[in-house]
Write a protein that holds these residues in place. Structure first.
Motif, PDB file in Angstrom:
ATOM      1  N   ASP A 290      -2.753  -1.695  -6.789  1.00 52.98           N
ATOM      2  CA  ASP A 290      -2.210  -3.080  -6.117  1.00 52.98           C
ATOM      3  C   ASP A 290      -3.066  -3.140  -4.709  1.00 52.98           C
ATOM      4  O   ASP A 290      -2.653  -4.368  -3.996  1.00 52.98           O
ATOM      5  CB  ASP A 290      -0.738  -3.207  -5.670  1.00 52.98           C
ATOM      6  N   TRP A 300      -3.802  -1.512   3.844  1.00 54.82           N
ATOM      7  CA  TRP A 300      -4.538  -2.025   2.614  1.00 54.82           C
ATOM      8  C   TRP A 300      -6.017  -1.631   2.598  1.00 54.82           C
ATOM      9  O   TRP A 300      -6.618  -1.522   3.766  1.00 54.82           O
ATOM     10  CB  TRP A 300      -4.160  -3.612   2.250  1.00 54.82           C
ATOM     11  N   HIS A 332      -7.878 -10.641  -4.628  1.00 53.56           N
ATOM     12  CA  HIS A 332      -6.505  -9.957  -5.073  1.00 53.56           C
ATOM     13  C   HIS A 332      -5.689  -9.378  -3.880  1.00 53.56           C
ATOM     14  O   HIS A 332      -4.299  -9.540  -3.937  1.00 53.56           O
ATOM     15  CB  HIS A 332      -7.029  -9.004  -6.204  1.00 53.56           C
ATOM     16  N   ARG A 335      -3.828 -12.116  -2.358  1.00 48.94           N
ATOM     17  CA  ARG A 335      -2.748 -12.482  -2.983  1.00 48.94           C
ATOM     18  C   ARG A 335      -1.625 -11.473  -2.939  1.00 48.94           C
ATOM     19  O   ARG A 335      -0.296 -11.865  -2.630  1.00 48.94           O
ATOM     20  CB  ARG A 335      -3.049 -12.646  -4.466  1.00 48.94           C
ATOM     21  N   ASN A 336      -1.680 -10.135  -3.182  1.00 49.92           N
ATOM     22  CA  ASN A 336      -0.708  -9.338  -3.126  1.00 49.92           C
ATOM     23  C   ASN A 336      -0.092  -9.181  -1.676  1.00 49.92           C
ATOM     24  O   ASN A 336       1.181  -9.049  -1.487  1.00 49.92           O
ATOM     25  CB  ASN A 336      -1.301  -7.679  -3.508  1.00 49.92           C
ATOM     26  N   THR A 340       3.924  -9.622  -0.982  1.00 48.66           N
ATOM     27  CA  THR A 340       4.912  -8.593  -0.282  1.00 48.66           C
ATOM     28  C   THR A 340       5.598  -9.526   1.106  1.00 48.66           C
ATOM     29  O   THR A 340       6.688  -9.097   1.064  1.00 48.66           O
ATOM     30  CB  THR A 340       3.960  -7.684   0.453  1.00 48.66           C
ATOM     31  N   GLU A 345       6.718  -9.479  -6.324  1.00 47.61           N
ATOM     32  CA  GLU A 345       5.951  -8.337  -7.119  1.00 47.61           C
ATOM     33  C   GLU A 345       4.441  -8.464  -6.928  1.00 47.61           C
ATOM     34  O   GLU A 345       3.766  -9.416  -7.000  1.00 47.61           O
ATOM     35  CB  GLU A 345       6.466  -8.397  -8.468  1.00 47.61           C
ATOM     36  N   ARG A 346       3.914  -7.329  -6.630  1.00 48.21           N
ATOM     37  CA  ARG A 346       2.528  -7.214  -6.435  1.00 48.21           C
ATOM     38  C   ARG A 346       2.006  -6.881  -8.034  1.00 48.21           C
ATOM     39  O   ARG A 346       2.654  -6.236  -8.737  1.00 48.21           O
ATOM     40  CB  ARG A 346       1.990  -6.073  -5.468  1.00 48.21           C
ATOM     41  N   THR A 347       0.821  -7.252  -8.123  1.00 49.43           N
ATOM     42  CA  THR A 347       0.168  -7.012  -9.450  1.00 49.43           C
ATOM     43  C   THR A 347      -0.939  -6.325  -9.337  1.00 49.43           C
ATOM     44  O   THR A 347      -1.927  -6.265  -8.102  1.00 49.43           O
ATOM     45  CB  THR A 347      -0.542  -8.388  -9.917  1.00 49.43           C
ATOM     46  N   TYR A 349      -4.915  -4.621  -9.491  1.00 52.15           N
ATOM     47  CA  TYR A 349      -6.408  -5.465  -9.756  1.00 52.15           C
ATOM     48  C   TYR A 349      -6.947  -4.955 -10.800  1.00 52.15           C
ATOM     49  O   TYR A 349      -6.895  -3.691 -11.388  1.00 52.15           O
ATOM     50  CB  TYR A 349      -6.967  -4.783  -8.333  1.00 52.15           C
TER      51      TYR A 349
END
Length: 453
Positions: A290, A300, A332, A335-336, A340, A345-347, A349
Motif C-alpha cells: 500500500d 510513505w 495511488h 489515494r491511500n 487513511t 481501507e488502503r488498497t 498498488y
C-alpha cells in the motif's frame, strides 16, 4: 480541525502526481501539502537525450510546478535528513542554510541518481545524463570537441577528440549515443570541411550481451542493427576499468583514446533513502504493497527510491524504477493517504507494465506497447505520441511538438553555448550526491533550527 501537514520530498513523476491527486481529491482545509524540491520545475527525464542532441530546448522538457500545482506550497531546497520519531525533516536552502519542517505524513519520492561505480577517474572525467544541466553540458562538450579537432594538426589528438565512448547500453545510454552520433556526424559533414565524418567514432559499451534487454530479444537485435548502420561500435561483455583525461581502459584490457566518456550504466536510489533509518534493498526503501514504509507509521514512499512489491509478478519481484510506475504509484499513494485520513481501507498498488518506447533520432525508433513490437515510422509515432501525452501541461506539449517540427524543417545550428569553458562537470557536482546528513547530523541540525526558532 487544523489541516493535516503532508510533506512531499521530490518533484519527479511520483511526487508531482501525488501532489496533484491530493489537490484534486482533498476537501478544502483537509490537508496542507508542501513539496520540497531543488527548483520550481519538474523535469521530464525520458526526453533528456533529445535536449543533449539539440532537437528539443530545455524549456520543452521542464514543466513549471507552479503552473501544475495551484494549492501546494513549493519549498525550494533539498531534504538532507529525516527524523521519523520527531516527524521533522531538515531542508537545506539554495543559500546553504538549513531549517526544519514538521509533518504529520511524509511522502518520500526523491528519485534516483546516476550509479557511480568505483572506477578510477570516473568522477573526475566522466559525463552523466541524469539532469538538465548534464544534458546541456554534454552537448556543449561534444560540439567543443569538433571545434577543437578542426583547428589542430596533431593527428593523435584529433582522433581522441573525435572518438566518443558511452558506458551502459540501457535506455538512456543507447538513446543518447544514437542521437549524439547523428548530431556529430551531421555537424562534421555540414560545417567542418577539415574533418572527415568517418573519423567521428562512437562506441557503446555494456557489461551484458544485449542492448536494452527490456525491449525483448527481437527488438534489441533491431536496435543493434540500426546502431551498426550508423557505424556505432557495440562492445558487449565489458565496462570501464579506468578513465583518464585522454582515454578509457575497458575491463577487457582494451584502451580507447578519447576525451569523452559518457557514463549511464544504471541508476541508484537517492542517498536520502539510506538516511531514513528504514529497511532498504539495494538502497531502495522497502514499502508495503500500500506504499507505506515498512516499520514506520507516518512515512510513505514510491518511485525510483522505493522497493515496491510487484504484485503482477508475485514472489519477491519489485516494481522497476521507471517513469510509468512512478507516476501511477504517486497517484495511488495519494489515494491511500486520503483513505487513511478518512478512516478507510488502503488498497495495494498493482500495475502491469505497458511496454516502452525508444527514440533513436530521425525516423528510427523502437516501441513495445502492450507487448507488440514496432520499429521505424510506426514506432516513432507511438513514441512521440506517448511523450506528448505524458507531459503534464498543454504548454509543455505545444513546446515539444513545435521543437520537433522546427527541427525537422530547419535542422540544427550546432550552436555551442560555452558551458564547458567555465564550470565543473563532475556527476557528483550536478546531482548533489554528497549532501545528505547522518542521523547524528540530522539531530544536530534540528537542534540548531529549534534554537533559531
Amino acid at each position: 480541525m487544523a489541516p493535516v501537514k503532508i510533506v512531499i520530498v521530490g518533484s519527479g513523476f511520483a511526487g508531482v502526481e501525488c501532489a496533484r491527486y491530493l489537490e484534486r481529491k482533498s476537501r478544502r482545509g483537509e490537508v496542507e501539502v508542501t513539496l520540497v524540491a531543488p527548483d520550481d520545475g519538474s523535469l521530464y527525464l525520458p526526453l533528456l537525450p533529445q535536449v543533449a542532441s539539440g532537437v528539443l530546448t530545455a524549456r520543452a522538457v521542464t514543466v513549471s510546478l507552479r503552473r501544475v500545482l495551484r494549492r501546494t506550497g513549493i519549498a525550494p531546497g533539498m531534504v538532507v535528513g529525516v527524523d521519523p520519531a520527531a516527524r521533522r525533516c531538515v531542508v537545506r536552502r539554495m543559500s546553504g542554510l538549513e531549517y526544519a519542517i514538521d509533518y504529520d505524513h511524509l511522502v518520500l519520492t526523491p528519485g534516483s541518481i546516476t550509479r557511480i561505480m568505483d572506477v578510477p577517474g570516473l568522477k573526475e572525467y566522466g559525463f552523466g545524463i541524469k539532469t538538465l544541466a548534464e544534458a546541456l553540458y554534454l552537448r556543449d562538450h561534444v560540439l567543443r570537441q569538433l571545434d577543437l579537432a578542426a583547428t589542430i594538426d596533431d593527428e593523435a589528438e584529433r582522433r581522441e577528440r573525435l572518438t566518443f565512448v558511452a558506458i551502459g547500453a540501457g535506455y538512456a545510454g543507447t538513446e543518447t549515443t544514437a542521437v549524439l552520433n547523428r548530431l556529430t556526424k551531421a555537424a562534421a559533414r555540414q560545417y567542418f570541411p577539415r574533418l572527415d565524418p568517418a573519423m567521428v567514432r562512437w562506441h557503446l559499451i555494456t557489461h551484458g550481451e544485449r542492448i536494452m534487454p527490456e525491449l525483448g530479444e527481437r527488438l534489441a537485435e533491431n536496435a543493434k542493427k540500426l546502431l551498426a548502420q550508423r557505424e556505432i561500435e557495440f562492445v558487449p561483455g565489458a565496462s570501464a576499468a579506468e578513465v583518464t583525461e585522454r582515454s578509457v581502459t575497458l575491463t577487457t584490457g582494451r584502451v580507447i583514446p578519447t576525451r569523452t566518456v559518457l557514463w549511464s550504466a544504471g541508476v541508484a536510489p537517492s542517498p536520502l533513502a539510506e538516511h531514513l533509518g528504514a529497511t532498504t534493498v539495494k538502497g531502495r526503501v522497502v514499502t508495503e504493497a500500500d506504499l507505506t514504509v515498512k516499520g514506520l507509521t507516518c512515512e510513505w514512499a514510491c518511485g525510483d527510491a522505493a522497493a515496491v512489491p510487484d504484485l503482477t509478478k508475485g514472489g519477491d519481484a519489485l516494481c522497476a524504477p521507471t517513469a510509468q510506475h512512478a507516476s501511477r504509484q504517486g497517484r495511488h499513494l495519494g489515494r491511500n493517504l486520503l483513505a487513511t485520513l478518512r478512516g478507510r481501507e488502503r488498497t495495494p498498488y498493482q500495475h502491469r507494465d505497458m511496454g516502452m518506447v525508444v527514440d533513436l533520432g530521425g525516423w528510427d525508433a523502437l516501441a513495445r506497447p502492450l507487448g507488440i513490437g514496432l520499429r521505424g515510422f510506426p514506432a516513432q509515432v507511438v513514441a512521440r505520441s506517448y511523450h506528448v501525452l505524458a507531459l503534464r501541461t498543454f504548454v509543455a506539449r505545444l513546446r515539444t511538438a513545435f521543437d520537433w517540427t522546427l527541427h525537422a524543417l530547419a535542422g540544427d545550428d550546432f550552436l555551442r553555448m560555452g558551458y564547458t569553458d567555465r564550470i565543473a562537470h563532475t556527476i557528483g557536482d550536478f546531482e548533489q550526491t554528497g549532501h545528505y546528513l547522518s542521523a547524528a547530523e540530522v539531530a544536530a541540525a534540528l537542534s540548531r533550527t529549534s534554537e533559531s526558532d
